[in-house]
Design a protein around this motif. Structure first.
Motif, PDB file in Angstrom:
ATOM      1  N   ARG A  72       8.912   8.542  -9.491  1.00 34.04           N
ATOM      2  CA  ARG A  72      10.355   8.338  -9.624  1.00 34.04           C
ATOM      3  C   ARG A  72      10.762   8.393 -11.087  1.00 34.04           C
ATOM      4  O   ARG A  72      11.923   8.576 -11.402  1.00 34.04           O
ATOM      5  N   GLU A  99       2.986   1.554 -12.044  1.00 36.75           N
ATOM      6  CA  GLU A  99       3.746   0.581 -11.255  1.00 36.75           C
ATOM      7  C   GLU A  99       2.958   0.065 -10.053  1.00 36.75           C
ATOM      8  O   GLU A  99       3.107  -1.077  -9.655  1.00 36.75           O
ATOM      9  N   GLN A 100       2.157   0.968  -9.448  1.00 39.43           N
ATOM     10  CA  GLN A 100       1.476   0.550  -8.229  1.00 39.43           C
ATOM     11  C   GLN A 100      -0.006   0.297  -8.447  1.00 39.43           C
ATOM     12  O   GLN A 100      -0.776   0.239  -7.503  1.00 39.43           O
ATOM     13  N   PHE A 649       5.870  17.599   2.328  1.00 42.61           N
ATOM     14  CA  PHE A 649       5.342  16.397   2.978  1.00 42.61           C
ATOM     15  C   PHE A 649       4.803  16.816   4.348  1.00 42.61           C
ATOM     16  O   PHE A 649       5.130  16.232   5.378  1.00 42.61           O
ATOM     17  N   ILE A 661      -7.611   8.050   1.383  1.00 42.55           N
ATOM     18  CA  ILE A 661      -7.544   6.604   1.169  1.00 42.55           C
ATOM     19  C   ILE A 661      -8.664   5.898   1.939  1.00 42.55           C
ATOM     20  O   ILE A 661      -9.303   4.985   1.438  1.00 42.55           O
TER      21      ILE A 661
ATOM     22  N   ASN B  21      10.651   6.950   0.332  1.00 39.01           N
ATOM     23  CA  ASN B  21      10.909   7.271  -1.063  1.00 39.01           C
ATOM     24  C   ASN B  21      12.076   6.497  -1.653  1.00 39.01           C
ATOM     25  O   ASN B  21      12.079   6.152  -2.820  1.00 39.01           O
ATOM     26  N   TRP B  22      13.096   6.204  -0.836  1.00 36.69           N
ATOM     27  CA  TRP B  22      14.371   5.716  -1.391  1.00 36.69           C
ATOM     28  C   TRP B  22      14.413   4.211  -1.564  1.00 36.69           C
ATOM     29  O   TRP B  22      14.963   3.717  -2.528  1.00 36.69           O
ATOM     30  N   TYR B  25       9.430   2.553  -1.573  1.00 32.88           N
ATOM     31  CA  TYR B  25       8.604   3.026  -2.682  1.00 32.88           C
ATOM     32  C   TYR B  25       9.191   2.515  -3.997  1.00 32.88           C
ATOM     33  O   TYR B  25       8.482   2.077  -4.894  1.00 32.88           O
ATOM     34  N   ALA B  26      10.531   2.536  -4.072  1.00 34.65           N
ATOM     35  CA  ALA B  26      11.207   1.999  -5.260  1.00 34.65           C
ATOM     36  C   ALA B  26      11.000   0.492  -5.343  1.00 34.65           C
ATOM     37  O   ALA B  26      10.859  -0.065  -6.426  1.00 34.65           O
ATOM     38  N   ALA B  28       8.334  -1.051  -4.305  1.00 33.20           N
ATOM     39  CA  ALA B  28       6.964  -1.223  -4.788  1.00 33.20           C
ATOM     40  C   ALA B  28       6.910  -0.993  -6.293  1.00 33.20           C
ATOM     41  O   ALA B  28       6.207  -1.694  -7.020  1.00 33.20           O
ATOM     42  N   ASP B  29       7.674  -0.009  -6.777  1.00 39.56           N
ATOM     43  CA  ASP B  29       7.750   0.216  -8.223  1.00 39.56           C
ATOM     44  C   ASP B  29       8.338  -1.006  -8.925  1.00 39.56           C
ATOM     45  O   ASP B  29       7.893  -1.395  -9.996  1.00 39.56           O
ATOM     46  N   ILE B  44      -0.563   3.068  -1.312  1.00 36.18           N
ATOM     47  CA  ILE B  44       0.727   3.520  -0.771  1.00 36.18           C
ATOM     48  C   ILE B  44       0.784   5.045  -0.647  1.00 36.18           C
ATOM     49  O   ILE B  44       0.404   5.766  -1.570  1.00 36.18           O
ATOM     50  N   ARG B  46       3.545   7.975  -0.158  1.00 37.56           N
ATOM     51  CA  ARG B  46       4.989   8.162  -0.252  1.00 37.56           C
ATOM     52  C   ARG B  46       5.457   9.168   0.793  1.00 37.56           C
ATOM     53  O   ARG B  46       4.897  10.261   0.903  1.00 37.56           O
TER      54      ARG B  46
END
Lengths: 663, 153
Positions: A72, A99-100, A649, A661, B21-22, B25-26, B28-29, B44, B46
């Protein structure tokens, strides 16, 4: 077989402190398809990007994995980097190891292990990536502004000045919004009407601006660059093109006892009315609920009197449809309903008023012609108590958790104006904190205290009791540590502000997001503050969060700049990660069409080669409009024959990620 | 192959989390930016929307040895694609009922709505979920050991 390059970023110490980046690169090198893996301090820096570009050229890479911050954050940056090196920008995957991973795990071994798994997951995915090309769509060079308050007007004027057509849709009979009701503005104390009404006229006279007052947006379809909006023009029973705004009808209308919304019910208006003298458009409107002609069929006085012949009792709601390239949300706010705050006796005494009502009581064009009088008996109040934070910063379900931001300043303004005009009036302000950040704001508040002698009491009011024509205010003074009782003539409540009730339905219509308080969410709280996460939808004014007039105007102009940036483009690149049909497998069952929220799927008869003597046959198969599809993937799961997939995707990509994973 | 028992003899489950994603996931960020920790077992994936998650993805995760699968999306009514998470809710209700019928513990799968503003919720949900999976122990019922074998060869 792909030739994959893996680039592990240290992000200074953000990643490198908890993740052994060298070990991640080492582990990645062993994955199938990986021909190159390295680490670098700042992958997003120019030097880091050059390293990626050089490696692509040197090792003839066909796929790239970047282990760094969240996609992002920098996916777009790295897409450009690989594109510059001649790769398709969609041959890139980002493993989120900041971040993760590094930011949430403290144990270095554990974090490194996880980063290795995340890297290998991205490698598994990228090895199945295929080059994608974004489709292009044209941009309609016209903007829609929802809401005609100061935010909407400012955005519209700025967009129109750049040469683009703008439509303002305002649900009230006039544009201007809340600012029209305000008397004076802090901290300069200039009159709100004097600075706002010229802007309203500018908007009305601007050749590029069309104002749809007394109208609502009822439906929005489409996407950035090509929105389609349906606008309901509510019947005002007056022909807007004929009415001259002379006001003759309003003076003769026999239905006179209707609550005047503009003065917040402090006085009455007629059934046919013009909201206020400077209304734009200055056109009368008939309130069908109180019009005698509309209710009983008898009367028709206004029609007889109107020299312009503008009255039309048979007028119906009209719908118009327009296309827009961008949409600005400027839906504004309202003070909260105080019914739940009965301890302040708002519903028990007319002398307990909200701050916005006080604005009307002090306004020269208001019901008292600017003389401050008690609504109950029309006498001058000698003691006035202001109560701050009514419903703001409130942790129970009655109020709002946030600070409404404007109340401290307008209360200081009210107190100052009252003390200046009526020096014999005592003014007390109960506050929790006084918050005055802003240019010349704290100086303004101190003037209220030091120069005008306003009595600020730190503490909350427990109860207001109407008694014998007075209001007994019981509160506490936290600094003196004592109970305070004041016999007041008027009590003014600084009610919290909340987004307009329409915010939720408009957000749903635009698929824009709102937060738990119904304020619109910005795409990024710091870096993209005037854009909604939904492409082509922009935010202007209080609909995004509490703010005062200067901030609203600044945001409105910022918003306009973003809209102009969009409308200046002739074509927009779309999102290539959209649904894709395998026509050989599709059996034309229509299931996907039913789940698609955008109507992007249609069916076509196509000719297919078949074995046997017939050679060909005509079959009905799904077809995706790539410009309309947003790539949510609902259809892929609904499809029973497995013919639907999403580019970028894809099923096999997600299976590969899951396998990586769990390995 | 992942080692599921650490040197102290504690069970380390494998958890697959699908996040839209919207919102999630944000979210989690945001948990990351706020430095709110949750166990490293959670990995995770996405997806554009929670409705992109095919029930087969979840079965595949169990088949390949995941011990728990969690699916996170926007709150009902807040879906970026308007209606996606309603499909998710219905599909997952059916899938979870079926897994229950097959004798897979109900708590091995979970759907949570986490908005982009709910970093704290994301961390809390993940902590709770991992703790619960640790109690349940290894997923032995759906894991297909042949998958592991073919990989080792």
């Amino acid at each position: 077989m792909q030739r994959i390059g893996v680039f592990v970023c240290w992000c200074g110490t953000n990643i490198a402190a908890t993740v052994d980046v060298k070990a991640v690169a080492e582990a990645a090198r062993k994955e199938p398809g990986v021909v190159f893996a390295t680490d670098y301090q700042y992958m997003c820096s120019e030097a880091g990007q050059k390293l990626i570009r050089d490696a692509i050229a040197e090792h003839k890479l066909t796929g790239v994995v970047i282990c760094s911050c969240s996609p992002r954050m920098h996916e777009a940056t790295f897409r450009k980097t690989v594109e510059a090196a001649g790769l398709n920008p969609y041959m890139l995957e980002v493993a989120n190891i900041r971040e993760q991973c590094s930011w949430i795990h403290k144990d270095r071994t554990e974090a490194t292990e996880k980063a290795v798994v995340l890297a290998r997951t991205a490698i598994a995915k990228v090895s199945l990536n295929v080059p994608l090309t974004a489709g292009e769509s044209p941009v309609t060079k016209r903007a829609l502004v929802i809401g005609g308050g100061i935010a909407g007007i400012q955005s519209a004027l700025d967009i129109a000045d750049a040469g683009y057509e703008v439509d303002i849709v305002e649900k009230q009979p006039t544009i201007g919004g809340k600012m029209t009701q305000i008397d004076k503005t802090f901290p300069t104390l200039d009159c709100a009407a004097c600075i706002l009404t010229p802007k309203m006229v500018d908007a009305a006279q601007h050749e590029k601006i069309t104002i749809y007052s007394y109208s609502e947006v009822t439906e929005v379809t489409g996407f950035v660059g090509a929105f389609k909006a349906r606008i309901k023009r509510k019947a005002r029973f007056v022909d807007e093109t004929k009415c001259t705004g002379c006001g003759e009808c309003t003076s003769k209308c026999p239905s006179k006892k209707n609550k005047n919304e503009f003065n917040l019910g402090l006085d009455n208006r007629t059934a046919i009315y013009i909201p206020f003298a400077q209304a734009v458009p200055k056109v009368a409107v008939i309130d069908a609920e109180s019009c005698i002609k509309k209710k009983t069929g008898k009367c028709g006085l206004c029609q007889k009197i109107c020299g312009a012949g503008a009255i039309d009792y048979e007028q119906k709601d009209e719908y118009i449809e327009r296309e827009y390239g961008a949409i600005v949300v400027a839906t504004g706010y309202n003070p909260i309903d105080l019914a739940k705050y009965d301890e302040y006796a708002y519903s028990q005494s007319p002398d307990v008023v909200t701050s916005l009502e006080l604005e009307r009581l002090m306004n020269a064009a208001g019901p008292t012609k600017g003389t401050l009088l008690r609504p109950s008996d029309g006498t001058h109040p000698h003691t006035i108590v202001f109560i701050q934070c009514v419903g703001s910063r409130c942790d129970d379900a009655r109020g709002k958790p946030y600070c409404s931001k404007i109340c401290c300043m307008y209360t200081a303004k009210h107190a100052m104006l009252i003390r200046e005009k009526y020096p014999d009036t005592e003014v007390h302000v109960f506050y929790i904190d006084v918050r005055t950040p802003g240019k010349n704001f704290d100086e303004f508040y101190r003037r209220a205290v030091e120069q005008y002698g306003v009595d600020y009491i730190k503490g909350m009011v427990g109860k207001v009791v109407p008694h014998d024509g007075k209001l007994l205010v019981q509160g506490s003074d936290l600094i003196a540590n004592e109970q305070v009782r004041i016999e007041a003539d008027m009590v003014v409540l600084a009610a919290a502000i909340e987004p307009d009730k329409s915010a939720r339905s408009i957000a749903t219509m635009l698929t824009a997001s709102i937060d738990t308080n119904d304020f619109f969410t910005e795409a990024h709280p710091k870096l993209r503050p005037v854009e909604s996460p939904t492409a082509g939808v922009f935010l202007s004014g209080v609909c995004q969060g509490p703010k005062d007039i200067p901030e609203t105007v600044a945001q409105a102009s910022a918003c306009a700049a973003k809209v102009i940036g969009l409308l200046a483009k002739d074509k927009l690149k779309g999102n290539p990660c959209v649904a894709h049909v395998n026509e050989e497998m599709c059996n034309g069952c229509s299931t996907c069409e039913k789940v698609c929220p955008y109507g992007a799927i249609t069916y076509q008869d196509k000719e297919f080669r078949v074995p046997g003597p017939k050679r060909t046959e005509i079959r009905r198969v799904a077809s995706v409009n790539e410009a309309v599809c947003q790539g949510c993937g609902a259809c892929t799961v609904a499809c029973m024959s497995g013919a639907m997939d999403i580019k970028g995707f894809a099923n096999k990509q997600i299976f590969a990620e899951v396998d990586a994973i769990c390995r | 192959m992942q080692i599921k028992i650490d040197e102290n003899g504690n069970f380390k489950p494998t958890i697959v989390a699908f996040c839209c994603n919207w919102c999630s996931y944000a979210g989690a960020d945001l948990a990351g930016t706020s430095r709110l920790s949750y166990p490293a077992n959670v990995k995770i994936v996405r997806v554009p929307c929670s409705c992109r998650v095919n029930p087969l993805f979840i079965l595949r995760a169990f088949q390949r040895g995941a011990d728990g699968v969690i699916l996170c999306g926007c709150h009902p009514g807040d879906c970026h694609y308007t209606t996606g998470n309603y499909y998710t809710r219905r599909r997952m209700t059916l899938l979870f009922n079926m897994l229950d019928y097959l004798g897979i513990e109900r708590d091995r799968t979970r759907v949570e709505w986490v908005s982009a503003a709910e970093g704290a919720k994301m961390a809390r949900v993940m902590n709770e979920f991992v703790a619960r999976i640790c109690e349940l122990g290894e997923n032995k019922r759906l894991e297909d050991l042949r998958c592991k074998k073919s990989l080792e060869e």
